[in-house]
Scaffold this active site. Structure first.
Site, PDB file in Angstrom:
ATOM      1  N   ASN A 190      -2.372   0.317  -7.904  1.00 30.74           N
ATOM      2  CA  ASN A 190      -3.470   1.156  -8.393  1.00 30.74           C
ATOM      3  C   ASN A 190      -4.462   0.345  -9.205  1.00 30.74           C
ATOM      4  O   ASN A 190      -5.675   0.491  -9.065  1.00 30.74           O
ATOM      5  CB  ASN A 190      -2.924   2.282  -9.292  1.00 30.74           C
ATOM      6  CG  ASN A 190      -2.216   3.362  -8.482  1.00 30.74           C
ATOM      7  OD1 ASN A 190      -2.320   3.394  -7.256  1.00 30.74           O
ATOM      8  ND2 ASN A 190      -1.490   4.229  -9.165  1.00 30.74           N
ATOM      9  N   HIS A 245     -14.525  10.601   6.934  1.00 25.62           N
ATOM     10  CA  HIS A 245     -13.255  10.813   6.235  1.00 25.62           C
ATOM     11  C   HIS A 245     -12.575  12.083   6.732  1.00 25.62           C
ATOM     12  O   HIS A 245     -11.433  12.365   6.378  1.00 25.62           O
ATOM     13  CB  HIS A 245     -13.551  10.883   4.729  1.00 25.62           C
ATOM     14  CG  HIS A 245     -12.342  10.828   3.858  1.00 25.62           C
ATOM     15  ND1 HIS A 245     -11.926  11.907   3.113  1.00 25.62           N
ATOM     16  CD2 HIS A 245     -11.464   9.838   3.633  1.00 25.62           C
ATOM     17  CE1 HIS A 245     -10.838  11.564   2.453  1.00 25.62           C
ATOM     18  NE2 HIS A 245     -10.534  10.331   2.748  1.00 25.62           N
ATOM     19  N   TYR A 268       3.199  11.371   1.946  1.00 22.79           N
ATOM     20  CA  TYR A 268       2.119  12.111   1.304  1.00 22.79           C
ATOM     21  C   TYR A 268       2.301  13.598   1.558  1.00 22.79           C
ATOM     22  O   TYR A 268       2.686  13.997   2.645  1.00 22.79           O
ATOM     23  CB  TYR A 268       0.752  11.720   1.903  1.00 22.79           C
ATOM     24  CG  TYR A 268       0.257  10.325   1.598  1.00 22.79           C
ATOM     25  CD1 TYR A 268       1.083   9.359   1.019  1.00 22.79           C
ATOM     26  CD2 TYR A 268      -1.046   9.963   1.902  1.00 22.79           C
ATOM     27  CE1 TYR A 268       0.616   8.088   0.770  1.00 22.79           C
ATOM     28  CE2 TYR A 268      -1.530   8.686   1.646  1.00 22.79           C
ATOM     29  CZ  TYR A 268      -0.680   7.747   1.081  1.00 22.79           C
ATOM     30  OH  TYR A 268      -1.149   6.490   0.837  1.00 22.79           O
TER      31      TYR A 268
END
Lengths: 686, 515
Positions: A44, A416, A449
């Site tokens: 991150n 996206h 996810y």
């Protein structure tokens, strides 16, 4: 100028990084879970420095020094990184050693380890390494590659030599089991301890490891560059040499300081660590197969509630939609759709947006087979997917070779949206099938996810999707959509309209409520609209994993808004919104976060859920998140996040566990039902 | 298994090329499967320079090739490509059509504004009736502010009474902006406002705009306006109150196209033409008594194109009544002998229907005969000697609702050949018709000549009682007991074309069986 009504975006992003790290420190996790969280935190921060810190630095002219935001931010980051650094060295590595997984530091190497290290050095490192002598006036910036680990050695004559750690050979060297222990030594330790062999006869004064992070947020000049692929490859090249934003060092502090000065970085951007550099790579250790007992087993996806393995997808879709809840439910139906379509002579066309797709995925294979069979395959491969460009270019070439129409993204806009459409000729005529989702077409991340996906054959959806595909593949310019909403055209307006509608109802004395789940909430116009809605009395529950610039719970501004964040084993990735609408509840899924860049500079989709049982299901999913008292954080009005834990006597509730159990019970239940139908074999008569 | 047909409609307009793909067929409605649209400002070339330039042609071919790629998986059974105003007005449209044909195999048919208006009316008729009870009772105006022209249709109690094309076009306005005003937007808006209001003033009385109580705005600008201001009445019709529209006009008066894009969320390629279109609507609305503006949705235009492609001949049949009414009012205006005209029409139609097999013509051609029969003598208003030529000239230059320009060519020629010379290759105007149309003209004027001959005396006495084909003769029987010599002589003279065409000699006979 600072607006107190909003939380500064980078500060909020850092708070997310801090939450991830803090979750990684929990006592109820196993040692390799701890290590995994540290690796995630490290990853991150890499992205954070490459993109956001770089941007802040670029925005501040050198003469003005650091902006307040940047200074505050770097201080906050330092707190998190220091805690991470100490935890890895003092807690995680020792615990793992106790459990039999030993990452052995050079000072503890015995004869055997040293012999092995010598061998690795002679046979692998020595031939692969190129020491670079750095002259007094040389700029280190010009010599080092972004993100790679280097060894720096300073000699008596003050000459500095840097050696890059080869990245095409394994960094973690498994020396096998000795007794009940597995010993691992690090490649960089071998390099460092034997680096004087590159300069025989000279005396090394000091040494350290270092790693430089660079600005990565570069944009292609799309108007200039005719060949977009070439331009994109150029960017990948130039990313290696853009300006430095962070220096990480380990070893001799004085030498580390010299490196920092050479790079022209302020102290605030220099992190001198005691743990190994680039912890991101340690995720490899976290998933080592032999140590199952040192990590929490992840739930494996179950069969979907809406579609069992034996159901015919196309037939099912004639009657009803299919809702998929990943990773609790398997991603298999989506893969099946593409695979079946690839083999089926009824298939006329397959259209798909591929963004961050794994190259060896079954979807890729199926698309190639379909194209080779003569099905019209149209694929938009988004080359601008950050940091994945390399993988994507390779991909595109393979598809094109198979005869597919490959579109390499759009000028300026990043695509996206996640959409897949299959066109089939059936007895009743041409029919189309559509999958829309909140997550990428990536079968690996589909296990990690949380996402929601919808498969439908409803005409109004497929018609709009066809228009959307025509627009992003260059056949058409004006997608006049009726059911779906598309950024950068209508999505923002629709969200604002939905929020305003709740506000209006609240002002009219009706019950009004919004529940929204997303990764980040940044867009000021939308936040303002939420403030107004709160002021009107709309009850707003937000579930925001990452950045949240909205300040909740402030009287006269946002007293009706609550914000939570869930950080658990699976990455929360679903974007789903519920609007009460005076009792005629409307439920939407989306690929887009409420961030300015997503709404203005990306192609994104927002789509309603039509089936009322699906609406209820998503409603219950979103509501239940707010019951979590194990992995949940709540945002305070001062911008700090409180860890929510069960109060005394309160039963603990962990949302990801709850969904996993629910999916398992559901799947088991159906297995029993299905087994009741016995298939009987009989000899054919006659 | 129901076999569905897939068709593709390509619509080449002034500012964009559009594609619709639909499936359906006789047994089912048409479902839209796919659609695409690419901006291409053909109108900009045509309205400025009169023709389409090379770059635009190349781009059109490129767009159409993209559309063909998009069509591939659908296995299209039929492609219908139509070109509207910009193409219609372009000097080099034949070259354009040929280029497209050679490079894509797509054959473009140009439709004129009359036909386009008819299509519009057909498409909005039902939705308007559904949206507004008693729509048929009102006087209404259907208006489309196009790139090259503004098309109007006046409806009196639900029936079309006028159809006009005015030379006010949003793109033409834009040209002014570039040429004469150097981009000064306020000046050019003022200029355009004056121009529009002058035009509206001139026609306002003739069209009796003050009696209009329903205002229907058609076209993409109207739809954008409805998106911004409208409320849906039905799925297909949105309504905007006149007050809201007035406020809106004030609000956008000083906005530049760029500001319209950001503030109103207008698509880039439509922003420039938006204000002039609004100005046209505004000027017209202000001269009517309508208190709201009705806007048909985009689906309607799609449905219209699909239906057109699916069967364009039905269109003509639907407009038969309008054509007849239009022809009658024209004939009256030129003081024709209406009794004679109606009588000739009746008898000509009788011949047409009885000789259906021999004629081998599509049903809608009957309408041309009807119109021609009504109109054949209108040239007498100018002078008797060459009145057939005057008739053709008047038909050619008049608006007849329901007849497109090419339809009028056919009717005009039938009228022209109702007496004297037969069609022949030395008649250049006649030779400019295509082969099919020439055949239609020949056959129908042959019938008209016979029918006209039968009422040579203008007394409507020789009523056909029966028709028989015997050997190589067409025996026309009548129950009129009087003297037939004048008509027989006339038939001798005018039946020549009929005889040549059908190989039948016309014979008039008294038939006593019915008396």
């Amino acid at each position: 100028m600072k607006d107190e009504r909003f939380i500064q975006r980078e500060i909020s992003w850092n708070a997310f990084n801090a939450r991830v790290m803090r979750e990684g420190l929990r006592d109820d996790l196993k040692p390799l879970d701890h290590l995994k969280f540290m690796a995630i935190t490290s990853s991150n921060y890499d992205e954070f420095f490459m993109v956001r810190v770089a941007k802040l630095m670029r925005d501040t002219p050198e003469t003005e020094g650091q902006s307040d935001v940047l200074a505050d931010l770097l201080m906050e980051i330092r707190k998190v990184v220091e805690l991470q650094d100490r935890t890895v060295t003092r807690k995680i590595i020792p615990t793992l050693a106790k459990e039999g997984l030993v990452i052995l530091a050079p000072e503890d190497w015995g004869t055997e380890e040293n012999l092995k290290a010598d061998h690795i050095f002679e046979t692998e490192l020595f031939p692969l390494s190129t020491p670079i002598a750095v002259r007094k006036d040389a700029q280190l910036t010009d010599l080092v590659t972004q993100g790679r680990i280097y060894t720096a050695c300073s000699f008596d004559d003050d000459e500095l030599v840097i050696i890059r750690l080869p990245d095409n050979i394994d960094r973690f060297r498994d020396l096998g089991i000795s007794g009940d222990k597995k010993i691992i030594i690090l490649l960089e330790d071998i390099l460092m301890t034997r680096s004087n062999k590159f300069s025989p006869g000279r005396k090394m004064k000091s040494s350290c490891f270092f790693r430089v992070t660079r600005d990565a947020d570069m944009t292609v000049d799309e108007k200039r560059d005719e060949d977009f692929i070439a331009a994109m490859e150029e960017i990948l090249e130039s990313r290696k040499s853009s300006f430095p934003v962070r220096l990480e060092t380990r070893g001799d502090f004085e030498l580390a300081g010299q490196l920092r000065e050479n790079l022209g970085l302020p102290e605030s951007n220099h992190f001198h660590l005691i743990s190994p550099l680039d912890l991101k790579a340690f995720s490899k250790i976290a998933i080592m197969p032999e140590f199952e007992h040192l990590r929490t087993a992840l739930h494996t996806p179950e069969a979907a509630e809406d579609l069992s393995e034996n159901d015919d997808i196309w037939e099912t879709l004639k009657d009803r939609d299919i809702l998929l809840h990943h990773p609790y439910e398997t991603y298999a139906p989506v893969i099946r759709m593409v695979e079946e379509a690839a083999e089926d002579p009824a298939t006329l066309a397959i259209k798909m947006i591929l963004y961050r797709t794994s190259g060896d995925s079954p979807i890729a294979g199926a698309l190639i087979r379909a194209a080779e069979r003569g099905v019209q395959v149209t694929v938009l491969v988004e080359l601008k997917a950050r940091f994945d460009e390399g993988a994507n270019i390779n991909w595109a070439a393979r598809l094109e070779k198979a005869g597919a129409i490959v579109i390499y993204g759009l000028v300026i806009l990043k695509v996206h949206a996640k959409a897949l459409m299959i066109v089939r000729r059936e007895d009743e005529g041409i029919r189309r099938y559509l999958h829309l989702g909140t997550g990428n077409y990536n079968d690996s991340t589909a296990k990690l996810y949380t996402d929601l996906g919808l498969i439908t054959a409803r005409d109004n959806y497929t018609r709009d999707a066809a228009l959307m595909f025509n627009a992003i593949t260059g056949y058409s310019s004006d997608p006049h959509l009726e059911t779906l909403f598309m950024a950068p055209f209508t999505l923002r307006r629709e969200i604002l309209r939905l929020i305003h509608r709740e506000e209006k109802r609240a002002r009219g004395g009706e019950e009004a409520r919004i529940i929204a789940k997303m990764n980040s909430l940044v867009d000021l116009e939308i936040i303002e609209a939420l403030y107004e809605a709160s002021d009107a009395g709309v009850k707003i529950d937000l579930n925001i994993r990452g950045i949240c610039c909205l300040r909740p719970g402030i009287d006269g501004l946002s007293e009706n808004i609550r914000v939570i964040s869930i950080i658990d084993a699976f990455l929360e990735h679903t974007r789903a919104f519920i609007f009460h609408n005076g009792g005629r509840v409307e439920v939407y899924l989306s690929s887009a976060d409420w961030m300015t860049r997503n709404l203005n500079r990306r192609v994104e989709l927002l789509f309603p859920i039509a089936d009322s049982s699906h609406k209820r299901r998503i409603g219950s999913i979103l509501e239940n998140y707010f019951r979590d008292n194990c992995r949940s954080w709540e945002l305070r009005s001062d911008g700090e996040w409180d860890m929510i834990r069960p109060a005394k006597g309160e039963r603990s509730f962990r949302i990801q566990e709850y969904f996993a159990e629910k999916a398992a019970v559901q799947a088991a239940g159906r297995m029993i039902i299905e087994k009741k139908t016995l298939s009987v074999r009989r000899k054919p008569s006659g | 298994m129901i076999v569905k047909e897939t068709i593709a409609v390509i619509d080449i307009g002034s500012s964009a090329i559009r594609l619709l793909i639909a499936q359906g067929g006789e047994s089912s409605d048409w479902d839209l499967l796919d659609s695409a649209e690419q901006p291409l400002a053909l109108g900009r070339d045509v309205f400025r320079k009169g023709s389409i330039d090379r770059r635009a042609m190349n781009r059109a071919v490129e767009i159409l090739k993209g559309f063909q790629e998009l069509m591939v998986p659908y296995n299209i059974d039929r492609i219908v490509a139509i070109g509207t105003s910009a193409l219609e007005e372009s000097e080099n449209r034949e070259m354009f059509i040929d280029r497209v044909m050679l490079q894509t195999g797509i054959e473009i048919r140009v439709i004129d504004s009359v036909e386009a208006n008819q299509l519009t009316w057909l498409a909005v008729r039902e939705p308007l009736n559904k949206a507004l009870t008693g729509f048929k009772r009102y006087n209404s105006l259907i208006i489309e502010a196009g790139a090259g022209s503004t098309d109007l249709m006046i409806l009196k109690k639900g029936k079309i009474t006028g159809s006009h094309t005015l030379p006010i076009g949003t793109l033409r306005y834009l040209q002014k902006l570039d040429q004469n005003f150097g981009g000064n937007i306020d000046n050019v808006r003022e200029f355009f406002r004056n121009q529009v209001s002058r035009t509206v003033k001139t026609i306002s009385h003739e069209l009796r705009l003050s009696k209009i109580s329903k205002f229907v705005a058609f076209g993409s600008d109207a739809r954008l306006m409805a998106d911004l201001l409208g409320h849906p009445v039905t799925k297909e019709i949105a309504v905007i109150s006149r007050d809201a529209f007035r406020d809106f006009m004030k609000e956008i008066e000083s906005l530049s196209p760029e500001e319209m894009i950001t503030r109103l969320n207008l698509p880039l390629n439509e922003a420039e033409l938006f204000y002039p279109a609004m100005l046209v609507f505004d000027t017209f609305v202000e001269s009517t008594r309508a208190d709201e503006i009705l806007v048909p949705s985009a689906n309607i235009r799609q449905g219209l194109l699909i239906n057109y492609a699916a069967g364009r001949n039905t269109l003509r049949e639907i407009f038969r009544t309008q054509v007849l009414a239009g022809s009658r009012s024209l004939a009256k205006r030129f003081q024709s002998d209406m009794k004679h005209a109606e009588f000739v029409m009746k008898q000509a139609v009788l011949l047409y229907d009885s000789l259906n097999t021999e004629l081998g013509l599509m049903g809608y051609n009957r309408m041309f005969l009807e119109a021609a029969a009504i109109l054949h003598d209108i040239g007498g208003f100018i002078g008797v000697t060459s009145h057939h030529k005057h008739s053709q000239y008047i038909v050619h230059n008049s608006d007849i609702i329901g007849l497109s320009a090419s339809d009028k060519e056919i009717v005009g020629h039938i009228v022209r050949y109702h007496r004297r010379a037969k069609p022949q290759s030395s008649h250049s105007l006649y030779m400019s018709l295509n082969r099919n149309d020439r055949i239609v003209v020949q056959k129908l004027s042959a019938l008209l000549r016979v029918a006209d001959a039968l009422d040579r005396s203008h007394t409507q006495q020789i009523v056909i009682s029966d028709l028989k084909i015997k050997n190589d003769r067409l025996i026309i029987q009548t129950s009129y007991p009087g003297d037939l010599s004048l008509e027989e002589l006339s038939l001798e003279e005018k039946g020549d074309l009929f005889e040549n065409l059908f190989g039948l000699k016309t014979v008039l006979r008294f038939d006593n069986s019915t008396t």
